[in-house]
Design a protein around this motif. Structure first.
Motif, mmCIF file in Angstrom:
data_model
loop_
_atom_site.group_PDB
_atom_site.id
_atom_site.type_symbol
_atom_site.label_atom_id
_atom_site.label_comp_id
_atom_site.label_asym_id
_atom_site.label_seq_id
_atom_site.Cartn_x
_atom_site.Cartn_y
_atom_site.Cartn_z
ATOM 1 N N TYR A 1 44.194 35.256 20.920
ATOM 2 C CA TYR A 1 42.965 36.020 21.156
ATOM 3 C C TYR A 1 42.649 36.891 19.941
ATOM 4 N N ASN A 2 41.375 37.005 19.651
ATOM 5 C CA ASN A 2 40.925 37.936 18.604
ATOM 6 C C ASN A 2 40.554 39.251 19.280
ATOM 7 N N PHE A 3 41.554 40.074 19.553
ATOM 8 C CA PHE A 3 41.341 41.302 20.310
ATOM 9 C C PHE A 3 40.355 42.249 19.638
ATOM 10 N N SER A 4 40.229 42.168 18.330
ATOM 11 C CA SER A 4 39.299 43.041 17.613
ATOM 12 C C SER A 4 37.850 42.773 18.008
ATOM 13 N N MET A 5 37.592 41.554 18.522
ATOM 14 C CA MET A 5 36.231 41.213 18.939
ATOM 15 C C MET A 5 36.023 41.356 20.441
ATOM 16 N N LEU A 6 36.983 41.991 21.115
ATOM 17 C CA LEU A 6 36.848 42.242 22.549
ATOM 18 C C LEU A 6 36.772 43.737 22.818
ATOM 19 N N TRP A 7 35.718 44.154 23.511
ATOM 20 C CA TRP A 7 35.630 45.544 23.976
ATOM 21 C C TRP A 7 36.622 45.777 25.111
ATOM 22 N N GLY A 8 36.755 44.769 25.977
ATOM 23 C CA GLY A 8 37.671 44.907 27.102
ATOM 24 C C GLY A 8 38.041 43.558 27.682
ATOM 25 N N LEU A 9 39.136 43.541 28.435
ATOM 26 C CA LEU A 9 39.528 42.333 29.160
ATOM 27 C C LEU A 9 40.097 42.730 30.510
ATOM 28 N N SER A 10 40.029 41.789 31.441
ATOM 29 C CA SER A 10 40.559 42.032 32.780
ATOM 30 C C SER A 10 41.631 41.006 33.095
ATOM 31 N N TYR A 11 42.789 41.494 33.535
ATOM 32 C CA TYR A 11 43.896 40.613 33.927
ATOM 33 C C TYR A 11 43.623 40.109 35.332
ATOM 34 N N PHE A 12 43.616 38.787 35.476
ATOM 35 C CA PHE A 12 43.263 38.158 36.740
ATOM 36 C C PHE A 12 44.508 37.552 37.369
ATOM 37 N N SER A 13 45.028 38.081 38.502
ATOM 38 C CA SER A 13 44.459 39.197 39.206
ATOM 39 C C SER A 13 45.456 39.753 40.215
ATOM 40 N N TYR A 14 45.029 40.876 40.816
ATOM 41 C CA TYR A 14 45.679 41.406 42.014
ATOM 42 C C TYR A 14 45.143 40.557 43.161
ATOM 43 N N ALA A 15 45.953 39.587 43.605
ATOM 44 C CA ALA A 15 45.527 38.682 44.675
ATOM 45 C C ALA A 15 45.740 39.385 46.015
ATOM 46 N N LEU A 16 44.648 39.769 46.633
ATOM 47 C CA LEU A 16 44.686 40.635 47.802
ATOM 48 C C LEU A 16 45.217 39.914 49.046
ATOM 49 N N GLU A 17 46.096 40.599 49.762
ATOM 50 C CA GLU A 17 46.491 40.178 51.103
ATOM 51 C C GLU A 17 45.573 40.940 52.062
ATOM 52 N N PRO A 18 44.560 40.274 52.626
ATOM 53 C CA PRO A 18 43.492 41.001 53.326
ATOM 54 C C PRO A 18 43.931 41.762 54.565
ATOM 55 N N LYS A 19 44.974 41.315 55.235
ATOM 56 C CA LYS A 19 45.391 41.988 56.461
ATOM 57 C C LYS A 19 46.092 43.309 56.202
ATOM 58 N N THR A 20 46.687 43.444 55.026
ATOM 59 C CA THR A 20 47.472 44.647 54.743
ATOM 60 C C THR A 20 46.924 45.484 53.593
ATOM 61 N N GLY A 21 46.217 44.850 52.657
ATOM 62 C CA GLY A 21 45.739 45.564 51.478
ATOM 63 C C GLY A 21 46.714 45.518 50.317
ATOM 64 N N SER A 22 47.941 45.090 50.558
ATOM 65 C CA SER A 22 48.882 44.924 49.455
ATOM 66 C C SER A 22 48.564 43.609 48.751
ATOM 67 N N TYR A 23 49.387 43.211 47.798
ATOM 68 C CA TYR A 23 49.064 42.008 47.052
ATOM 69 C C TYR A 23 49.981 40.843 47.429
ATOM 70 N N LYS A 24 49.381 39.641 47.405
ATOM 71 C CA LYS A 24 50.197 38.432 47.503
ATOM 72 C C LYS A 24 51.013 38.301 46.229
ATOM 73 N N GLY B 1 41.200 31.967 26.663
ATOM 74 C CA GLY B 1 42.243 30.956 26.565
ATOM 75 C C GLY B 1 41.774 29.556 26.884
ATOM 76 N N TYR B 2 40.586 29.420 27.467
ATOM 77 C CA TYR B 2 40.049 28.084 27.731
ATOM 78 C C TYR B 2 39.657 27.357 26.436
ATOM 79 N N ASP B 3 39.644 28.097 25.334
ATOM 80 C CA ASP B 3 39.361 27.485 24.025
ATOM 81 C C ASP B 3 40.601 27.532 23.125
ATOM 82 N N ASP B 4 41.760 27.674 23.730
ATOM 83 C CA ASP B 4 42.997 27.862 22.966
ATOM 84 C C ASP B 4 43.170 26.776 21.907
#
Length: 410
Positions: A100-123, A391-394
């Motif tokens: 990655y050329n981090f210098s050309m990114l203002w921000g990135l998001s790590y995907f992801s906190y996979a939600l467990e909907p019944k509890t709110g914690s993560y899978k 990374g889809y253009d790795d």
């Protein structure tokens, strides 16, 4: 975090929510013929596929992806301070961030906190606590966010109608952001029912207020659908609590489509009735300030089997969502399939002739199509652009070079 005290009114509210939920469950399957539940995004498809693997390390994902480390050279430059260039890193892309050329990114998001909907914690939070991605990004002043994902109308109803699960999620997210000294969250709830609009609004406001109480510098961002079929986003109510929006400007056509078409049509036409301009106008009319909007664009394509070569043909069967590096490596560089371009939709595509007079059509974004869309973002003073997914253009540099050309401060 402050402790949560349940009053009598809160208990009444929870009982009421449960009654409403039971009533809604009886009618959901027969009343939702008009919703977007049949539109399955690349994000959701990726999540469903990845859940079948019990991997715990980036090296395991690299092995599955047959990723080979090869150093790429990026053009020197730094993203212009007035532009938000943003990308999502999917955990299943392993260590692709090394290119990655981090210098050309203002921000990135790590995907992801996979939600467990019944509890709110993560899978799972995958490698959030250990990945060197975050250290590499922060070393180049690239902001880091954690995506919070939940897919499907039932999963969203279960979570959005459960205050206890929401409290668990907020506490958990607060701890995870602090652990990596991150900058905020990116909320991605897909398949929300119209009946849950008010619940969604209240949740967004609550998580924003709670996290900003922990750290006023935290930023809260929200993924918007390309087409909000169910009108679930109350922009007027949530806007004061949202720092920026990320429009998922893709999946206009995909695995659910009956005819072939661009993943991201630019302008509407008789052939392609929805497009990026229409989506932006829709949200702008709803109250989204364009300076707060990031236009997410796809680094993947959509490929179908058809009986005819003309674009917009009836689909025989959906094939796949190939990534940019697959399209380049196999179709363009190896098979030498000529790239064609549709001016109206500003989209590139390939027509592949199979045996027995059958065809495959593959629509995707490249430097030609993205250049047009980037110029439009700049000329309309839209907040920035997003990449699904990093990374889809790795192994290839031309899409990074285009970012540099369009959005570098130099």
């Amino acid at each position: 975090m402050k402790k949560l005290f349940f009053t009598i009114s809160t208990l009444v509210f929870l009982i009421s929510c449960n009654n409403i939920h039971q009533s809604k469950q009886k009618n959901k399957n027969v009343t939702k013929s008009n919703d977007s539940s049949n539109v399955i995004s690349d994000r959701q498809l990726q999540s469903q596929k990845n859940e079948t693997y019990n991997f715990n390390t980036e090296e395991q994902w690299d092995s599955l992806n047959k990723r080979v480390d090869k150093k790429v050279i990026h053009r020197k430059g730094k993203v212009h301070p007035n532009t938000k260039t943003f990308g999502w890193h999917i955990y299943s892309n392993g260590s692709s961030y090394k290119n990655y050329n981090f210098s050309m990114l203002w921000g990135l998001s790590y995907f992801s906190y996979a939600l467990e909907p019944k509890t709110g914690s993560y899978k799972s939070i995958h490698q959030w606590k250990t990945t060197s991605l975050i250290d590499s990004a922060k070393a180049k002043d690239c902001k880091v966010f954690l995506s919070v994902s939940n897919f499907g109308r039932e999963n969203n109803s279960i979570f959005l109608e459960n205050r206890k699960a929401q409290k668990t999620l907020i506490d958990s997210i607060s701890n995870l952001l602090a652990f990596r000294s991150a900058n905020g969250i990116n909320i991605d709830f897909e398949g929300v029912l119209k009946e849950d609009k008010e619940y969604l609004t209240k949740f967004i406001i609550e998580i924003s207020k709670s996290l900003k109480q922990d750290n006023p510098n935290y930023m809260i961002s929200l993924c918007l659908y390309a087409i909000d079929w169910n009108d679930v986003f109350d922009i007027q109510a949530i806007d004061p609590y949202i720092d920026f929006y990320t429009l998922m400007g893709y999946d206009y056509y995909g695995s659910f489509s009956k005819t072939t078409g661009p993943v991201t049509p630019f302008k509407t036409s008789q052939l392609f009735r929805n497009g990026l301009e229409k989506s932006v106008d829709y949200y702008n009319d709803k109250g989204v300030d364009l300076s707060k909007l990031i236009i997410g664009l796809p680094y993947y394509g959509a490929e179908w089997y058809t009986n005819k070569p003309e674009i917009g043909a009836l689909v025989s069967r959906f094939k796949s969502h190939p990534r940019y590096y697959t399209i380049k490596d196999i179709y363009i560089d190896s098979l030498k399939i000529p790239v064609q371009f549709d001016k109206k939709s500003a989209s590139s595509y390939l027509i592949i002739k199979d045996s027995n007079k059958k065809y495959r059509q593959l629509f995707f974004e490249d430097t030609t199509s993205l250049s047009i869309k980037y110029d439009w973002v700049k000329s309309n003073k839209i907040g920035g652009i997003g990449i699904w997914a990093l990374g889809y253009d790795d192994g290839y540099t031309e899409l990074w070079d285009l970012l540099n050309e369009k959005f570098s401060e130099q």
